[in-house]
Motif scaffolding. Sequence first.
Motif, PDB file in Angstrom:
ATOM      1  N   ALA A   1       0.849  -1.193   0.000  1.00  0.00           N
ATOM      2  CA  ALA A   1       0.000   0.000   0.000  1.00  0.00           C
ATOM      3  C   ALA A   1       0.881   1.239   0.000  1.00  0.00           C
ATOM      4  O   ALA A   1       1.988   1.224   0.549  1.00  0.00           O
ATOM      5  N   LEU A   2       0.396   2.294  -0.630  1.00  0.00           N
ATOM      6  CA  LEU A   2       1.019   3.614  -0.560  1.00  0.00           C
ATOM      7  C   LEU A   2       0.125   4.498   0.299  1.00  0.00           C
ATOM      8  O   LEU A   2      -1.059   4.694  -0.020  1.00  0.00           O
ATOM      9  N   VAL A   3       0.674   5.001   1.383  1.00  0.00           N
ATOM     10  CA  VAL A   3      -0.088   5.821   2.330  1.00  0.00           C
ATOM     11  C   VAL A   3       0.583   7.184   2.435  1.00  0.00           C
ATOM     12  O   VAL A   3       1.801   7.265   2.647  1.00  0.00           O
ATOM     13  N   THR A   4      -0.216   8.250   2.278  1.00  0.00           N
ATOM     14  CA  THR A   4       0.331   9.608   2.254  1.00  0.00           C
ATOM     15  C   THR A   4      -0.259  10.434   3.397  1.00  0.00           C
ATOM     16  O   THR A   4      -1.474  10.403   3.641  1.00  0.00           O
ATOM     17  N   PHE A   5       0.625  11.185   4.091  1.00  0.00           N
ATOM     18  CA  PHE A   5       0.205  12.077   5.178  1.00  0.00           C
ATOM     19  C   PHE A   5       0.523  13.519   4.809  1.00  0.00           C
ATOM     20  O   PHE A   5       1.555  13.804   4.194  1.00  0.00           O
ATOM     21  N   GLU A   6      -0.379  14.418   5.203  1.00  0.00           N
ATOM     22  CA  GLU A   6      -0.158  15.857   5.046  1.00  0.00           C
ATOM     23  C   GLU A   6      -0.584  16.547   6.329  1.00  0.00           C
ATOM     24  O   GLU A   6      -1.710  16.356   6.796  1.00  0.00           O
ATOM     25  N   HIS A   7       0.302  17.338   6.902  1.00  0.00           N
ATOM     26  CA  HIS A   7       0.022  18.104   8.123  1.00  0.00           C
ATOM     27  C   HIS A   7      -0.549  17.213   9.235  1.00  0.00           C
ATOM     28  O   HIS A   7      -1.437  17.615   9.981  1.00  0.00           O
ATOM     29  N   GLY A   8      -0.027  15.989   9.337  1.00  0.00           N
ATOM     30  CA  GLY A   8      -0.460  15.106  10.405  1.00  0.00           C
ATOM     31  C   GLY A   8      -1.751  14.371  10.134  1.00  0.00           C
ATOM     32  O   GLY A   8      -2.278  13.694  11.025  1.00  0.00           O
ATOM     33  N   GLN A   9      -2.262  14.461   8.928  1.00  0.00           N
ATOM     34  CA  GLN A   9      -3.511  13.803   8.577  1.00  0.00           C
ATOM     35  C   GLN A   9      -3.307  12.824   7.429  1.00  0.00           C
ATOM     36  O   GLN A   9      -2.391  12.989   6.616  1.00  0.00           O
ATOM     37  N   LEU A  10      -4.162  11.828   7.381  1.00  0.00           N
ATOM     38  CA  LEU A  10      -4.131  10.876   6.278  1.00  0.00           C
ATOM     39  C   LEU A  10      -4.716  11.547   5.044  1.00  0.00           C
ATOM     40  O   LEU A  10      -5.899  11.907   5.018  1.00  0.00           O
ATOM     41  N   ALA A  11      -3.889  11.704   4.016  1.00  0.00           N
ATOM     42  CA  ALA A  11      -4.339  12.381   2.800  1.00  0.00           C
ATOM     43  C   ALA A  11      -4.867  11.390   1.773  1.00  0.00           C
ATOM     44  O   ALA A  11      -5.864  11.667   1.092  1.00  0.00           O
ATOM     45  N   SER A  12      -4.203  10.221   1.643  1.00  0.00           N
ATOM     46  CA  SER A  12      -4.651   9.240   0.657  1.00  0.00           C
ATOM     47  C   SER A  12      -4.029   7.893   0.953  1.00  0.00           C
ATOM     48  O   SER A  12      -3.018   7.800   1.669  1.00  0.00           O
ATOM     49  N   TYR A  13      -4.616   6.847   0.381  1.00  0.00           N
ATOM     50  CA  TYR A  13      -4.043   5.508   0.464  1.00  0.00           C
ATOM     51  C   TYR A  13      -4.527   4.704  -0.734  1.00  0.00           C
ATOM     52  O   TYR A  13      -5.602   4.954  -1.278  1.00  0.00           O
ATOM     53  N   GLU A  14      -3.705   3.773  -1.169  1.00  0.00           N
ATOM     54  CA  GLU A  14      -4.067   2.900  -2.275  1.00  0.00           C
ATOM     55  C   GLU A  14      -3.339   1.575  -2.122  1.00  0.00           C
ATOM     56  O   GLU A  14      -2.171   1.536  -1.721  1.00  0.00           O
ATOM     57  N   PHE A  15      -4.030   0.472  -2.419  1.00  0.00           N
ATOM     58  CA  PHE A  15      -3.476  -0.869  -2.295  1.00  0.00           C
ATOM     59  C   PHE A  15      -3.101  -1.408  -3.675  1.00  0.00           C
ATOM     60  O   PHE A  15      -3.759  -1.106  -4.679  1.00  0.00           O
ATOM     61  N   HIS A  16      -2.040  -2.233  -3.699  1.00  0.00           N
ATOM     62  CA  HIS A  16      -1.574  -2.834  -4.945  1.00  0.00           C
ATOM     63  C   HIS A  16      -1.068  -4.241  -4.675  1.00  0.00           C
ATOM     64  O   HIS A  16      -0.684  -4.586  -3.552  1.00  0.00           O
ATOM     65  N   ASP A  17      -1.035  -5.036  -5.724  1.00  0.00           N
ATOM     66  CA  ASP A  17      -0.349  -6.316  -5.701  1.00  0.00           C
ATOM     67  C   ASP A  17       1.143  -6.038  -5.889  1.00  0.00           C
ATOM     68  O   ASP A  17       1.527  -5.159  -6.672  1.00  0.00           O
ATOM     69  N   ILE A  18       2.000  -6.789  -5.218  1.00  0.00           N
ATOM     70  CA  ILE A  18       3.437  -6.565  -5.331  1.00  0.00           C
ATOM     71  C   ILE A  18       3.910  -6.727  -6.774  1.00  0.00           C
ATOM     72  O   ILE A  18       4.863  -6.074  -7.211  1.00  0.00           O
ATOM     73  N   TYR A  19       3.196  -7.564  -7.559  1.00  0.00           N
ATOM     74  CA  TYR A  19       3.639  -7.784  -8.937  1.00  0.00           C
ATOM     75  C   TYR A  19       3.336  -6.580  -9.829  1.00  0.00           C
ATOM     76  O   TYR A  19       3.950  -6.437 -10.891  1.00  0.00           O
ATOM     77  N   ASP A  20       2.406  -5.715  -9.406  1.00  0.00           N
ATOM     78  CA  ASP A  20       2.223  -4.445 -10.121  1.00  0.00           C
ATOM     79  C   ASP A  20       3.486  -3.597  -9.993  1.00  0.00           C
ATOM     80  O   ASP A  20       3.941  -2.972 -10.963  1.00  0.00           O
ATOM     81  N   LEU A  21       4.046  -3.595  -8.791  1.00  0.00           N
ATOM     82  CA  LEU A  21       5.276  -2.833  -8.564  1.00  0.00           C
ATOM     83  C   LEU A  21       6.441  -3.468  -9.324  1.00  0.00           C
ATOM     84  O   LEU A  21       7.277  -2.757  -9.898  1.00  0.00           O
ATOM     85  N   GLN A  22       6.489  -4.787  -9.360  1.00  0.00           N
ATOM     86  CA  GLN A  22       7.556  -5.480 -10.073  1.00  0.00           C
ATOM     87  C   GLN A  22       7.507  -5.167 -11.572  1.00  0.00           C
ATOM     88  O   GLN A  22       8.545  -4.960 -12.212  1.00  0.00           O
ATOM     89  N   GLN A  23       6.303  -5.132 -12.154  1.00  0.00           N
ATOM     90  CA  GLN A  23       6.178  -4.809 -13.579  1.00  0.00           C
ATOM     91  C   GLN A  23       6.685  -3.397 -13.860  1.00  0.00           C
ATOM     92  O   GLN A  23       7.389  -3.163 -14.856  1.00  0.00           O
ATOM     93  N   ALA A  24       6.345  -2.450 -12.975  1.00  0.00           N
ATOM     94  CA  ALA A  24       6.815  -1.074 -13.161  1.00  0.00           C
ATOM     95  C   ALA A  24       8.329  -1.006 -13.016  1.00  0.00           C
ATOM     96  O   ALA A  24       9.005  -0.277 -13.764  1.00  0.00           O
ATOM     97  N   TYR A  25       8.880  -1.766 -12.076  1.00  0.00           N
ATOM     98  CA  TYR A  25      10.325  -1.788 -11.898  1.00  0.00           C
ATOM     99  C   TYR A  25      11.010  -2.413 -13.108  1.00  0.00           C
ATOM    100  O   TYR A  25      12.011  -1.880 -13.612  1.00  0.00           O
ATOM    101  N   GLN A  26      10.478  -3.512 -13.585  1.00  0.00           N
ATOM    102  CA  GLN A  26      11.075  -4.203 -14.730  1.00  0.00           C
ATOM    103  C   GLN A  26      11.088  -3.304 -15.963  1.00  0.00           C
ATOM    104  O   GLN A  26      12.047  -3.316 -16.748  1.00  0.00           O
TER     105      GLN A  26
END
Length: 632
Positions: free
Chosen positions: A274-299
């Motif tokens: 998951a990618l989790v983003t904070f701004e000024h101490g608050q949760l701004a956004s989050y998104e879940f992914h399969d690890i193989y999505d990240l592997q494809q982008a890396y490859q």
Amino acid sequence: MHDVDDQTGRQAATPIFAALRPHTSATVTTRRRRWPFVVSGVLLIILVLGVLAGMRARSALAAYRDVRDEVAVLEALQAGDLSSMQADDLRAIEQSLTQLHDDLGRLDAAVTPPVGAGLVERLPMIGPRYTAGKRLIRAVDTLTTAGIATAAIGRETLTAFRATGIRRSPDDTGPTWLDVLMSHQEDLDTILAQVDEARRIRAGIDAAALPASARARLPALDRALDALDPLRLVNDDLPVFATALGAEEPARYLILFQNTAELRLSGGFPGTIALVTFEHGQLASYEFHDIYDLQQAYQAGRTQPITPPYPVAHHFGHEELPIQDATWETDFAAGAARLVEMYRATGWPAINGVVAVTPAVVSDILGLTGPVTVEVDGEPRRIDADTVHDEIERQRYVHGGNETAPSHKAVLALVGRALIERLTAADRALLLDLIRTMRTAADDRDVQVYAVDPRLQAMADEHRWSGRLLPQPGVPTLALNASSLVTTKASRAVHPQVTLTIEPPVNGQRIVTLAADFVHTGDPTADPYYAGYQRWWVEVTLPEGSARLDSSHEPQPDPDAPNGGSYDLEIFAGETTHFTVRFTMPDSPQLLIRRQPGITPVELTATTPGCQAPVTATLTADLTLDLTNLCR
């Protein structure tokens, strides 16, 4: 001396001779008449002083009773549930502290003589009591002043938190709780200086010189000083803490959800991220992914392949390191640093760090929030702390172990989204429980943190939250870490039992035998995907200055092997694999046994030859052995 003539011509006696002359009856009569006036004057002065002392005593007593009553009110407030306090509660505390400050001023004025305070301090018996009492008043007053400012900051921060919460909305324009807290940095510095001053004064109080009633209040003062100690930790780390939560610019973290059923050296296979983003101490956004999505982008984006570690190349057949195996390290911080470097080639948004969590953390959070219901394959599934892992694996089982089944890893993402939505709407009491739970998980290494910011990383290292191989520099450390070399999910069926036999020191060296039994509790007739054959890669890290003597299995030709060697062990369902390694280590009063996250808790026995009452423990966290007292 000579007599001289006076104006009448008679000789006048010098004062000395005059004083020696006998008194005439007239002189005696005159002096007798003066004595009543002198005595009356002295008595009047004594009476006035007595009245003034009585008035001051009544004033001091009244002020003391007011101080006592205010302290009782504050102690009652402190004994309450601070997590449920609202801004109005903090305002009441602030007002009570202000009244206490005024009452202390009255008490101080009442016990201070108009003149001669320094003389009073030097009087025997009275002086020590006076000095001790004055110091106690000063210490409490200084602490009260700090408390007034602290309550005001807390009230403002809480008001901002109540207005904006922990979820950032595009419509939010006002200051967040973190903005408010950061604006009081200088005030916090002043408060801490006042606390230090109060502690210095308290150290100089002679408790024996205080009256019993005042002496009985010293523990309350000490508790108040201890209660403000966390402010120092918050203040010292506040700039780093604020940066980590996006005080100046968004802070984004890559979360690795480690599947411990597929064991890895630093936890488990990170199938869901998951990618989790904070701004000024608050949760701004989050998104879940399969690890193989990240592997494809890396490859697609990488320009320079990375040579994989020996076991990844030899057993998985990878010619280059895939990003899902970037954390193939006993030292999580080292692996996470490598992951960050590889991540930069993906083209995904920049990250500020990596956080790994085991399923135990998800279960703990569900234990706080209660169960959630998510829809999987069109069917509502109720998921709680006890069933979350089984529900995730159930989808894999339903789909015949198909890694690409759309509903498999998505279950964890569904659960994650449901938990985040529930937590963003949670009250402060639940959020505080969550913070405490996460801290315990980090202490036990079920949460591991790596930060790009070296200041934040230093903080994680200091608290031993970074998964370092050597969590305490300078402390001899023994680590046994394992990783599954097969792609099935039976790692949790293997239960390690470790016995350390530590011989007495000879010439500054000890001989230690590490005997490990890997007990496979899986049913040989059950589904082998969840209960079958395991092949483990085991790495043994010995204390600094140690040397391996021999082992039951030959070390593997691993160029990155630790000083105790790397080993390839086969573990069959329903059977036990025995493994031993003997080594020497420098004599030391302590030995830290490092706990591997993700592994089924190790049953540890530490003993000496001939001992009938060894030390036994279940490793749910790091354990420090006292080598001077191994046999109880």
